[in-house]
Design an enzyme around this catalytic site. Structure first.
Site, PDB file in Angstrom:
ATOM      1  N   GLU A  35      10.146   1.579  10.501  1.00  0.00           N
ATOM      2  CA  GLU A  35      11.035   2.739  10.049  1.00  0.00           C
ATOM      3  C   GLU A  35      10.367   4.130  10.060  1.00  0.00           C
ATOM      4  O   GLU A  35       9.577   4.489   9.298  1.00  0.00           O
ATOM      5  CB  GLU A  35      11.431   2.661   8.644  1.00  0.00           C
ATOM      6  CG  GLU A  35      12.494   1.517   8.168  1.00  0.00           C
ATOM      7  CD  GLU A  35      14.081   1.913   8.796  1.00  0.00           C
ATOM      8  OE1 GLU A  35      14.325   2.835   9.271  1.00  0.00           O
ATOM      9  OE2 GLU A  35      14.706   0.905   8.570  1.00  0.00           O
ATOM     10  N   LEU A  36      10.650   4.802  11.402  1.00  0.00           N
ATOM     11  CA  LEU A  36       9.669   5.981  11.682  1.00  0.00           C
ATOM     12  C   LEU A  36      10.467   7.353  11.679  1.00  0.00           C
ATOM     13  O   LEU A  36      11.488   7.564  11.012  1.00  0.00           O
ATOM     14  CB  LEU A  36       9.265   5.845  13.271  1.00  0.00           C
ATOM     15  CG  LEU A  36       8.398   4.372  13.241  1.00  0.00           C
ATOM     16  CD1 LEU A  36       7.861   3.927  14.639  1.00  0.00           C
ATOM     17  CD2 LEU A  36       7.409   4.075  12.098  1.00  0.00           C
ATOM     18  N   SER A  86       5.153   7.676   9.904  1.00  0.00           N
ATOM     19  CA  SER A  86       5.242   8.437  11.244  1.00  0.00           C
ATOM     20  C   SER A  86       5.187   7.776  12.459  1.00  0.00           C
ATOM     21  O   SER A  86       4.799   6.493  12.461  1.00  0.00           O
ATOM     22  CB  SER A  86       3.966   9.368  11.390  1.00  0.00           C
ATOM     23  OG  SER A  86       2.748   8.589  11.517  1.00  0.00           O
ATOM     24  N   CYS A  99      12.910  11.802   6.491  1.00  0.00           N
ATOM     25  CA  CYS A  99      13.259  11.448   7.723  1.00  0.00           C
ATOM     26  C   CYS A  99      14.551  11.799   8.290  1.00  0.00           C
ATOM     27  O   CYS A  99      14.801  11.945   9.572  1.00  0.00           O
ATOM     28  CB  CYS A  99      13.118  10.123   7.853  1.00  0.00           C
ATOM     29  SG  CYS A  99      14.111   9.047   6.720  1.00  0.00           S
ATOM     30  N   LYS A 134       0.902  -1.165  -0.148  1.00  0.00           N
ATOM     31  CA  LYS A 134       0.007  -0.105  -0.034  1.00  0.00           C
ATOM     32  C   LYS A 134       0.908   1.255  -0.203  1.00  0.00           C
ATOM     33  O   LYS A 134       1.419   1.594   0.965  1.00  0.00           O
ATOM     34  CB  LYS A 134      -1.002   0.130   1.061  1.00  0.00           C
ATOM     35  CG  LYS A 134      -1.821   1.004   0.986  1.00  0.00           C
ATOM     36  CD  LYS A 134      -2.690   1.411   2.260  1.00  0.00           C
ATOM     37  CE  LYS A 134      -1.932   2.770   2.851  1.00  0.00           C
ATOM     38  NZ  LYS A 134      -1.802   3.865   2.221  1.00  0.00           N
TER      39      LYS A 134
HETATM   40  P1  NAD Z   1       1.994   8.412   7.896  1.00  0.00           P
HETATM   41  O1  NAD Z   1       2.400   7.723   9.127  1.00  0.00           O
HETATM   42  O2  NAD Z   1       0.796   9.325   8.044  1.00  0.00           O
HETATM   43  O3  NAD Z   1       1.583   7.395   6.957  1.00  0.00           O
HETATM   44  C1  NAD Z   1       2.384   6.307   6.219  1.00  0.00           C
HETATM   45  C2  NAD Z   1       1.681   5.168   5.748  1.00  0.00           C
HETATM   46  O4  NAD Z   1       0.909   4.529   6.683  1.00  0.00           O
HETATM   47  C3  NAD Z   1       0.625   5.525   4.617  1.00  0.00           C
HETATM   48  O5  NAD Z   1       0.546   4.823   3.730  1.00  0.00           O
HETATM   49  C4  NAD Z   1      -0.718   5.690   5.390  1.00  0.00           C
HETATM   50  O6  NAD Z   1      -1.654   5.680   4.466  1.00  0.00           O
HETATM   51  C5  NAD Z   1      -0.394   4.336   5.912  1.00  0.00           C
HETATM   52  N1  NAD Z   1      -1.292   4.437   7.447  1.00  0.00           N
HETATM   53  C6  NAD Z   1      -1.902   5.541   8.006  1.00  0.00           C
HETATM   54  N2  NAD Z   1      -2.826   5.201   8.994  1.00  0.00           N
HETATM   55  C7  NAD Z   1      -2.476   3.805   9.083  1.00  0.00           C
HETATM   56  C8  NAD Z   1      -3.067   2.847  10.020  1.00  0.00           C
HETATM   57  N3  NAD Z   1      -3.678   3.045  11.073  1.00  0.00           N
HETATM   58  N4  NAD Z   1      -2.572   1.600   9.999  1.00  0.00           N
HETATM   59  C9  NAD Z   1      -1.593   1.169   8.657  1.00  0.00           C
HETATM   60  N5  NAD Z   1      -1.279   2.136   8.022  1.00  0.00           N
HETATM   61  C10 NAD Z   1      -1.664   3.539   8.048  1.00  0.00           C
HETATM   62  O7  NAD Z   1       3.462   8.882   7.546  1.00  0.00           O
HETATM   63  P2  NAD Z   1       3.885   9.970   6.324  1.00  0.00           P
HETATM   64  O8  NAD Z   1       3.233  11.479   6.438  1.00  0.00           O
HETATM   65  O9  NAD Z   1       3.393   9.142   4.906  1.00  0.00           O
HETATM   66  O10 NAD Z   1       5.341   9.802   6.152  1.00  0.00           O
HETATM   67  C11 NAD Z   1       6.135  10.967   6.864  1.00  0.00           C
HETATM   68  C12 NAD Z   1       6.701  10.190   8.155  1.00  0.00           C
HETATM   69  O11 NAD Z   1       7.416   8.991   7.743  1.00  0.00           O
HETATM   70  C13 NAD Z   1       7.868  10.965   8.780  1.00  0.00           C
HETATM   71  O12 NAD Z   1       7.396  11.017   9.998  1.00  0.00           O
HETATM   72  C14 NAD Z   1       9.201  10.566   8.605  1.00  0.00           C
HETATM   73  O13 NAD Z   1      10.082  10.487   9.208  1.00  0.00           O
HETATM   74  C15 NAD Z   1       8.720   9.123   8.272  1.00  0.00           C
HETATM   75  N6  NAD Z   1       9.733   8.485   7.351  1.00  0.00           N
HETATM   76  C16 NAD Z   1      10.509   7.664   7.779  1.00  0.00           C
HETATM   77  C17 NAD Z   1      11.515   7.008   7.113  1.00  0.00           C
HETATM   78  C18 NAD Z   1      12.837   6.056   7.980  1.00  0.00           C
HETATM   79  O14 NAD Z   1      13.554   5.476   6.986  1.00  0.00           O
HETATM   80  N7  NAD Z   1      13.064   5.955   9.015  1.00  0.00           N
HETATM   81  C19 NAD Z   1      11.725   7.281   5.688  1.00  0.00           C
HETATM   82  C20 NAD Z   1      10.705   8.114   5.270  1.00  0.00           C
HETATM   83  C21 NAD Z   1       9.762   8.711   6.073  1.00  0.00           C
END
Ligand code: NAD
Length: 517
Positions: free
Chosen positions: A244-245, A223, A278, A172
């Site tokens: 990976e957050l 996130s 990130c 997804k």
């Molecule tokens: P997000 O957590 O809002 O969404 C990430 C994914 O999770 C999306 O596909 C979303 O649709 C899905 N999602 C949302 N709610 C869910 C649930 N309840 N159950 C399962 N899936 C769900 O994050 P974002 O805004 O897309 O991305 C930004 C975040 O990602 C930032 O915090 C960034 O630091 C982090 N990030 C981390 C890394 C890393 O390698 N550590 C890399 C890239 C981004």
């Protein structure tokens, strides 16, 4: 792109795709109904035995075909990244195309070695005529959930090793990058057997449905807030998950740093991807001896960045509001905007912004901003500065900028973070051989390197016993000879133990034991 879920006149749900450079709707993408997510996972499960059964050599041929399809589609990928994420061309080519070619090449080159079984070599006295191996096997169906900020590189970092290892994947992408997701999936469908990569489009509802649809492992990037929910769902089901957050990366600039390089590197690492990385530098600690010169040089360099050519827009109006709120709170509490600070557009563009006079408890220093904002802080005491670097819940990457590489390394190794770089920042996220991830709220997952296979495979132990005797030494009956043998072995192993009597006891116990059996 801001992806907004809306109802079509025919009653189906679609994602309305808005170009973040203009705010205009440019496309719609059908959403996968929640009640069909299970069917996607079932198709991936049905495809998995045959995919694994093809063998590694054939899977490599097909993954190489995927790489070629991806390279042929590179111009489409780049233009979609512009429309979907507002990504400047140079950035899209380097971070999402060239880096991914390297990623394919590394995994294709290494996977035979990485999947080679470890032999189990046994002592023939204690374990006569037995031998075996530990082999890595696919977990089965991987549920992959990805964010929008690197919408090609992040999924490929999981897809490529997962597929090579014999898994199928139900994926997804983010609701904010569904068209890039659809393109990558189309390429998979062109070259891979049906069901090997299944696509689920939608938001959190579909993500949650995927996690609970019976997948064998979850690989999640996103996130902290969502990561906690995913981890809880996985925990209830005992499904292994990799997280990976977020991050709140710091750069620490020592007095002896190469000023020009530090300025160029930190400006890039703070404002690349419009700070939506990130591993963006979101806090910069600078030795007071260099501070004023450093700030002046950073401000001068930042002012030269060109809107949309160097620094793109934020992905959504909501993300823009977060960035504005962080800057406003800092300014209200006395921070100084040294450049930028505004959001004049076009679209959801926010000017790259340098702040000074910040405090550690301001939002801009304490929480992930995920935007083009760089707070710079002077320090007199290096140890205290390093304590502040570690003083957030995150632990992704940290960079130390100094001409003394050994000192930089030693300082970095004292910090609680997953990646340490000296005189550079963030770029190792694109290196397939370098483990990526970090402790604390960053989630502890590992992407890239052989350690990524920990989440994508299960080690299986296989032992073959050709002894053909009715008894083993450690089987019933437990008797005096077994205890004498064991006690003798312990004496032999102890430092300063009674080695000669131990050897005698072990030998006599051993002989008596074999006679018993
Ligand atoms: P997000 O957590 O809002 O969404 C990430 C994914 O999770 C999306 O596909 C979303 O649709 C899905 N999602 C949302 N709610 C869910 C649930 N309840 N159950 C399962 N899936 C769900 O994050 P974002 O805004 O897309 O991305 C930004 C975040 O990602 C930032 O915090 C960034 O630091 C982090 N990030 C981390 C890394 C890393 O390698 N550590 C890399 C890239 C981004």
């Amino acid at each position: 792109m801001a992806g907004v879920l809306q109802q079509d006149p025919d009653g189906s749900t679609v994602i309305a795709c808005l170009d973040p450079r203009s705010g205009q709707q440019v496309a719609t993408v059908p959403v996968t109904p929640v009640d069909q997510v299970g069917a996607a996972v079932a198709r991936a499960r049905a495809a998995q035995p045959d995919w694994h059964g093809l063998g590694l050599a054939r899977r490599k041929v097909l993954v190489e075909a995927l790489r070629q399809a991806f390279l042929a589609a590179a111009p489409r990928v780049v233009s979609l990244l512009a429309e979907e994420c507002g990504r400047p061309g140079g950035e899209a080519w380097t971070s999402e195309v060239v880096a991914n070619n390297d990623l394919f090449a590394w995994w294709l080159g290494q996977i035979d070695d990485l999947l080679t079984a470890d032999p189990i070599s046994l002592n023939p006295v204690n374990y006569p005529r037995k031998g075996g191996r530990v082999q890595l096997e696919p977990v089965g169906v991987v549920g992959l959930i990805t964010p929008w900020n690197l919408p090609v590189a992040i999924p490929l970092r999981c897809l490529v090793p997962a597929l090579l290892a014999g898994n199928t994947v139900a994926w997804k992408p983010s609701e904010h990058s569904p068209r890039t997701g659809a393109l990558l999936h189309e390429l998979c469908r062109q070259v891979l057997p049906p069901g090997v990569v299944e696509l689920v489009q939608g938001d959190g509802a579909q993500g949650q449905a995927l996690v609970t649809a019976g997948v064998d492992a979850v690989v999640f990037t996103g996130s902290v807030r969502t990561g906690r929910r995913v981890a809880a769902l996985c925990g209830e089901r005992l499904v292994p998950c990799s997280l990976e957050l977020g991050g709140k990366d710091a750069a620490v600039v020592l007095a002896d740093a190469d000023l020009e390089r530090a300025v160029e590197g930190i400006v890039w690492a703070a404002f690349g991807l419009a700070g939506q990385n990130c591993a963006a530098v979101e806090r910069c600690f600078v030795d007071a001896a260099l501070y004023e010169r450093f700030v002046d040089a950073v401000v001068a360099r930042t002012r030269k960045l060109r809107p949309l050519l160097d620094v793109g827009p934020l992905i959504t109006p909501a993300q823009l509001e977060i960035v504005k709120a962080h800057v406003a709170e800092a300014v209200d509490r006395g921070a100084v905007v040294r450049c930028g600070g505004g959001a004049p557009g076009p679209g959801w563009y926010h000017e790259p912004t340098v702040l000074t006079g910040v405090q550690d408890d301001m939002l801009v220093m304490a929480e992930e901003t995920f935007g083009p904002v760089l707070p710079i802080v002077p320090f007199d005491d290096l140890e205290q500065a390093l304590a502040r670097v570690d003083g957030t819940p995150y632990g992704l990457t940290t960079s130390i900028w100094t001409r003394d590489l050994a000192l930089g390394e030693a300082l970095g190794l004292g910090l609680r973070c997953g990646v340490v770089t000296v005189n550079n920042h963030a770029f190792t996220g694109a290196l397939p051989m370098a483990a990526w991830g970090g402790p604390k709220d960053t989630g502890g997952g590992v992407t890239s390197s052989r350690f990524a296979l920990y989440h994508l495979t299960r080690p299986r132990t296989v032992v073959l016993d050709a002894l053909g005797q009715p008894h083993e030494m450690w089987w019933f009956p437990y008797n005096e000879a077994l205890e004498r043998l064991s006690g003798g072995l312990v004496e032999l192993a102890r430092r300063g133990g009674a080695r000669l009597p131990g050897a005698r006891a072990a030998l006599s116990g051993f002989i008596a034991r074999w006679k018993d059996s």
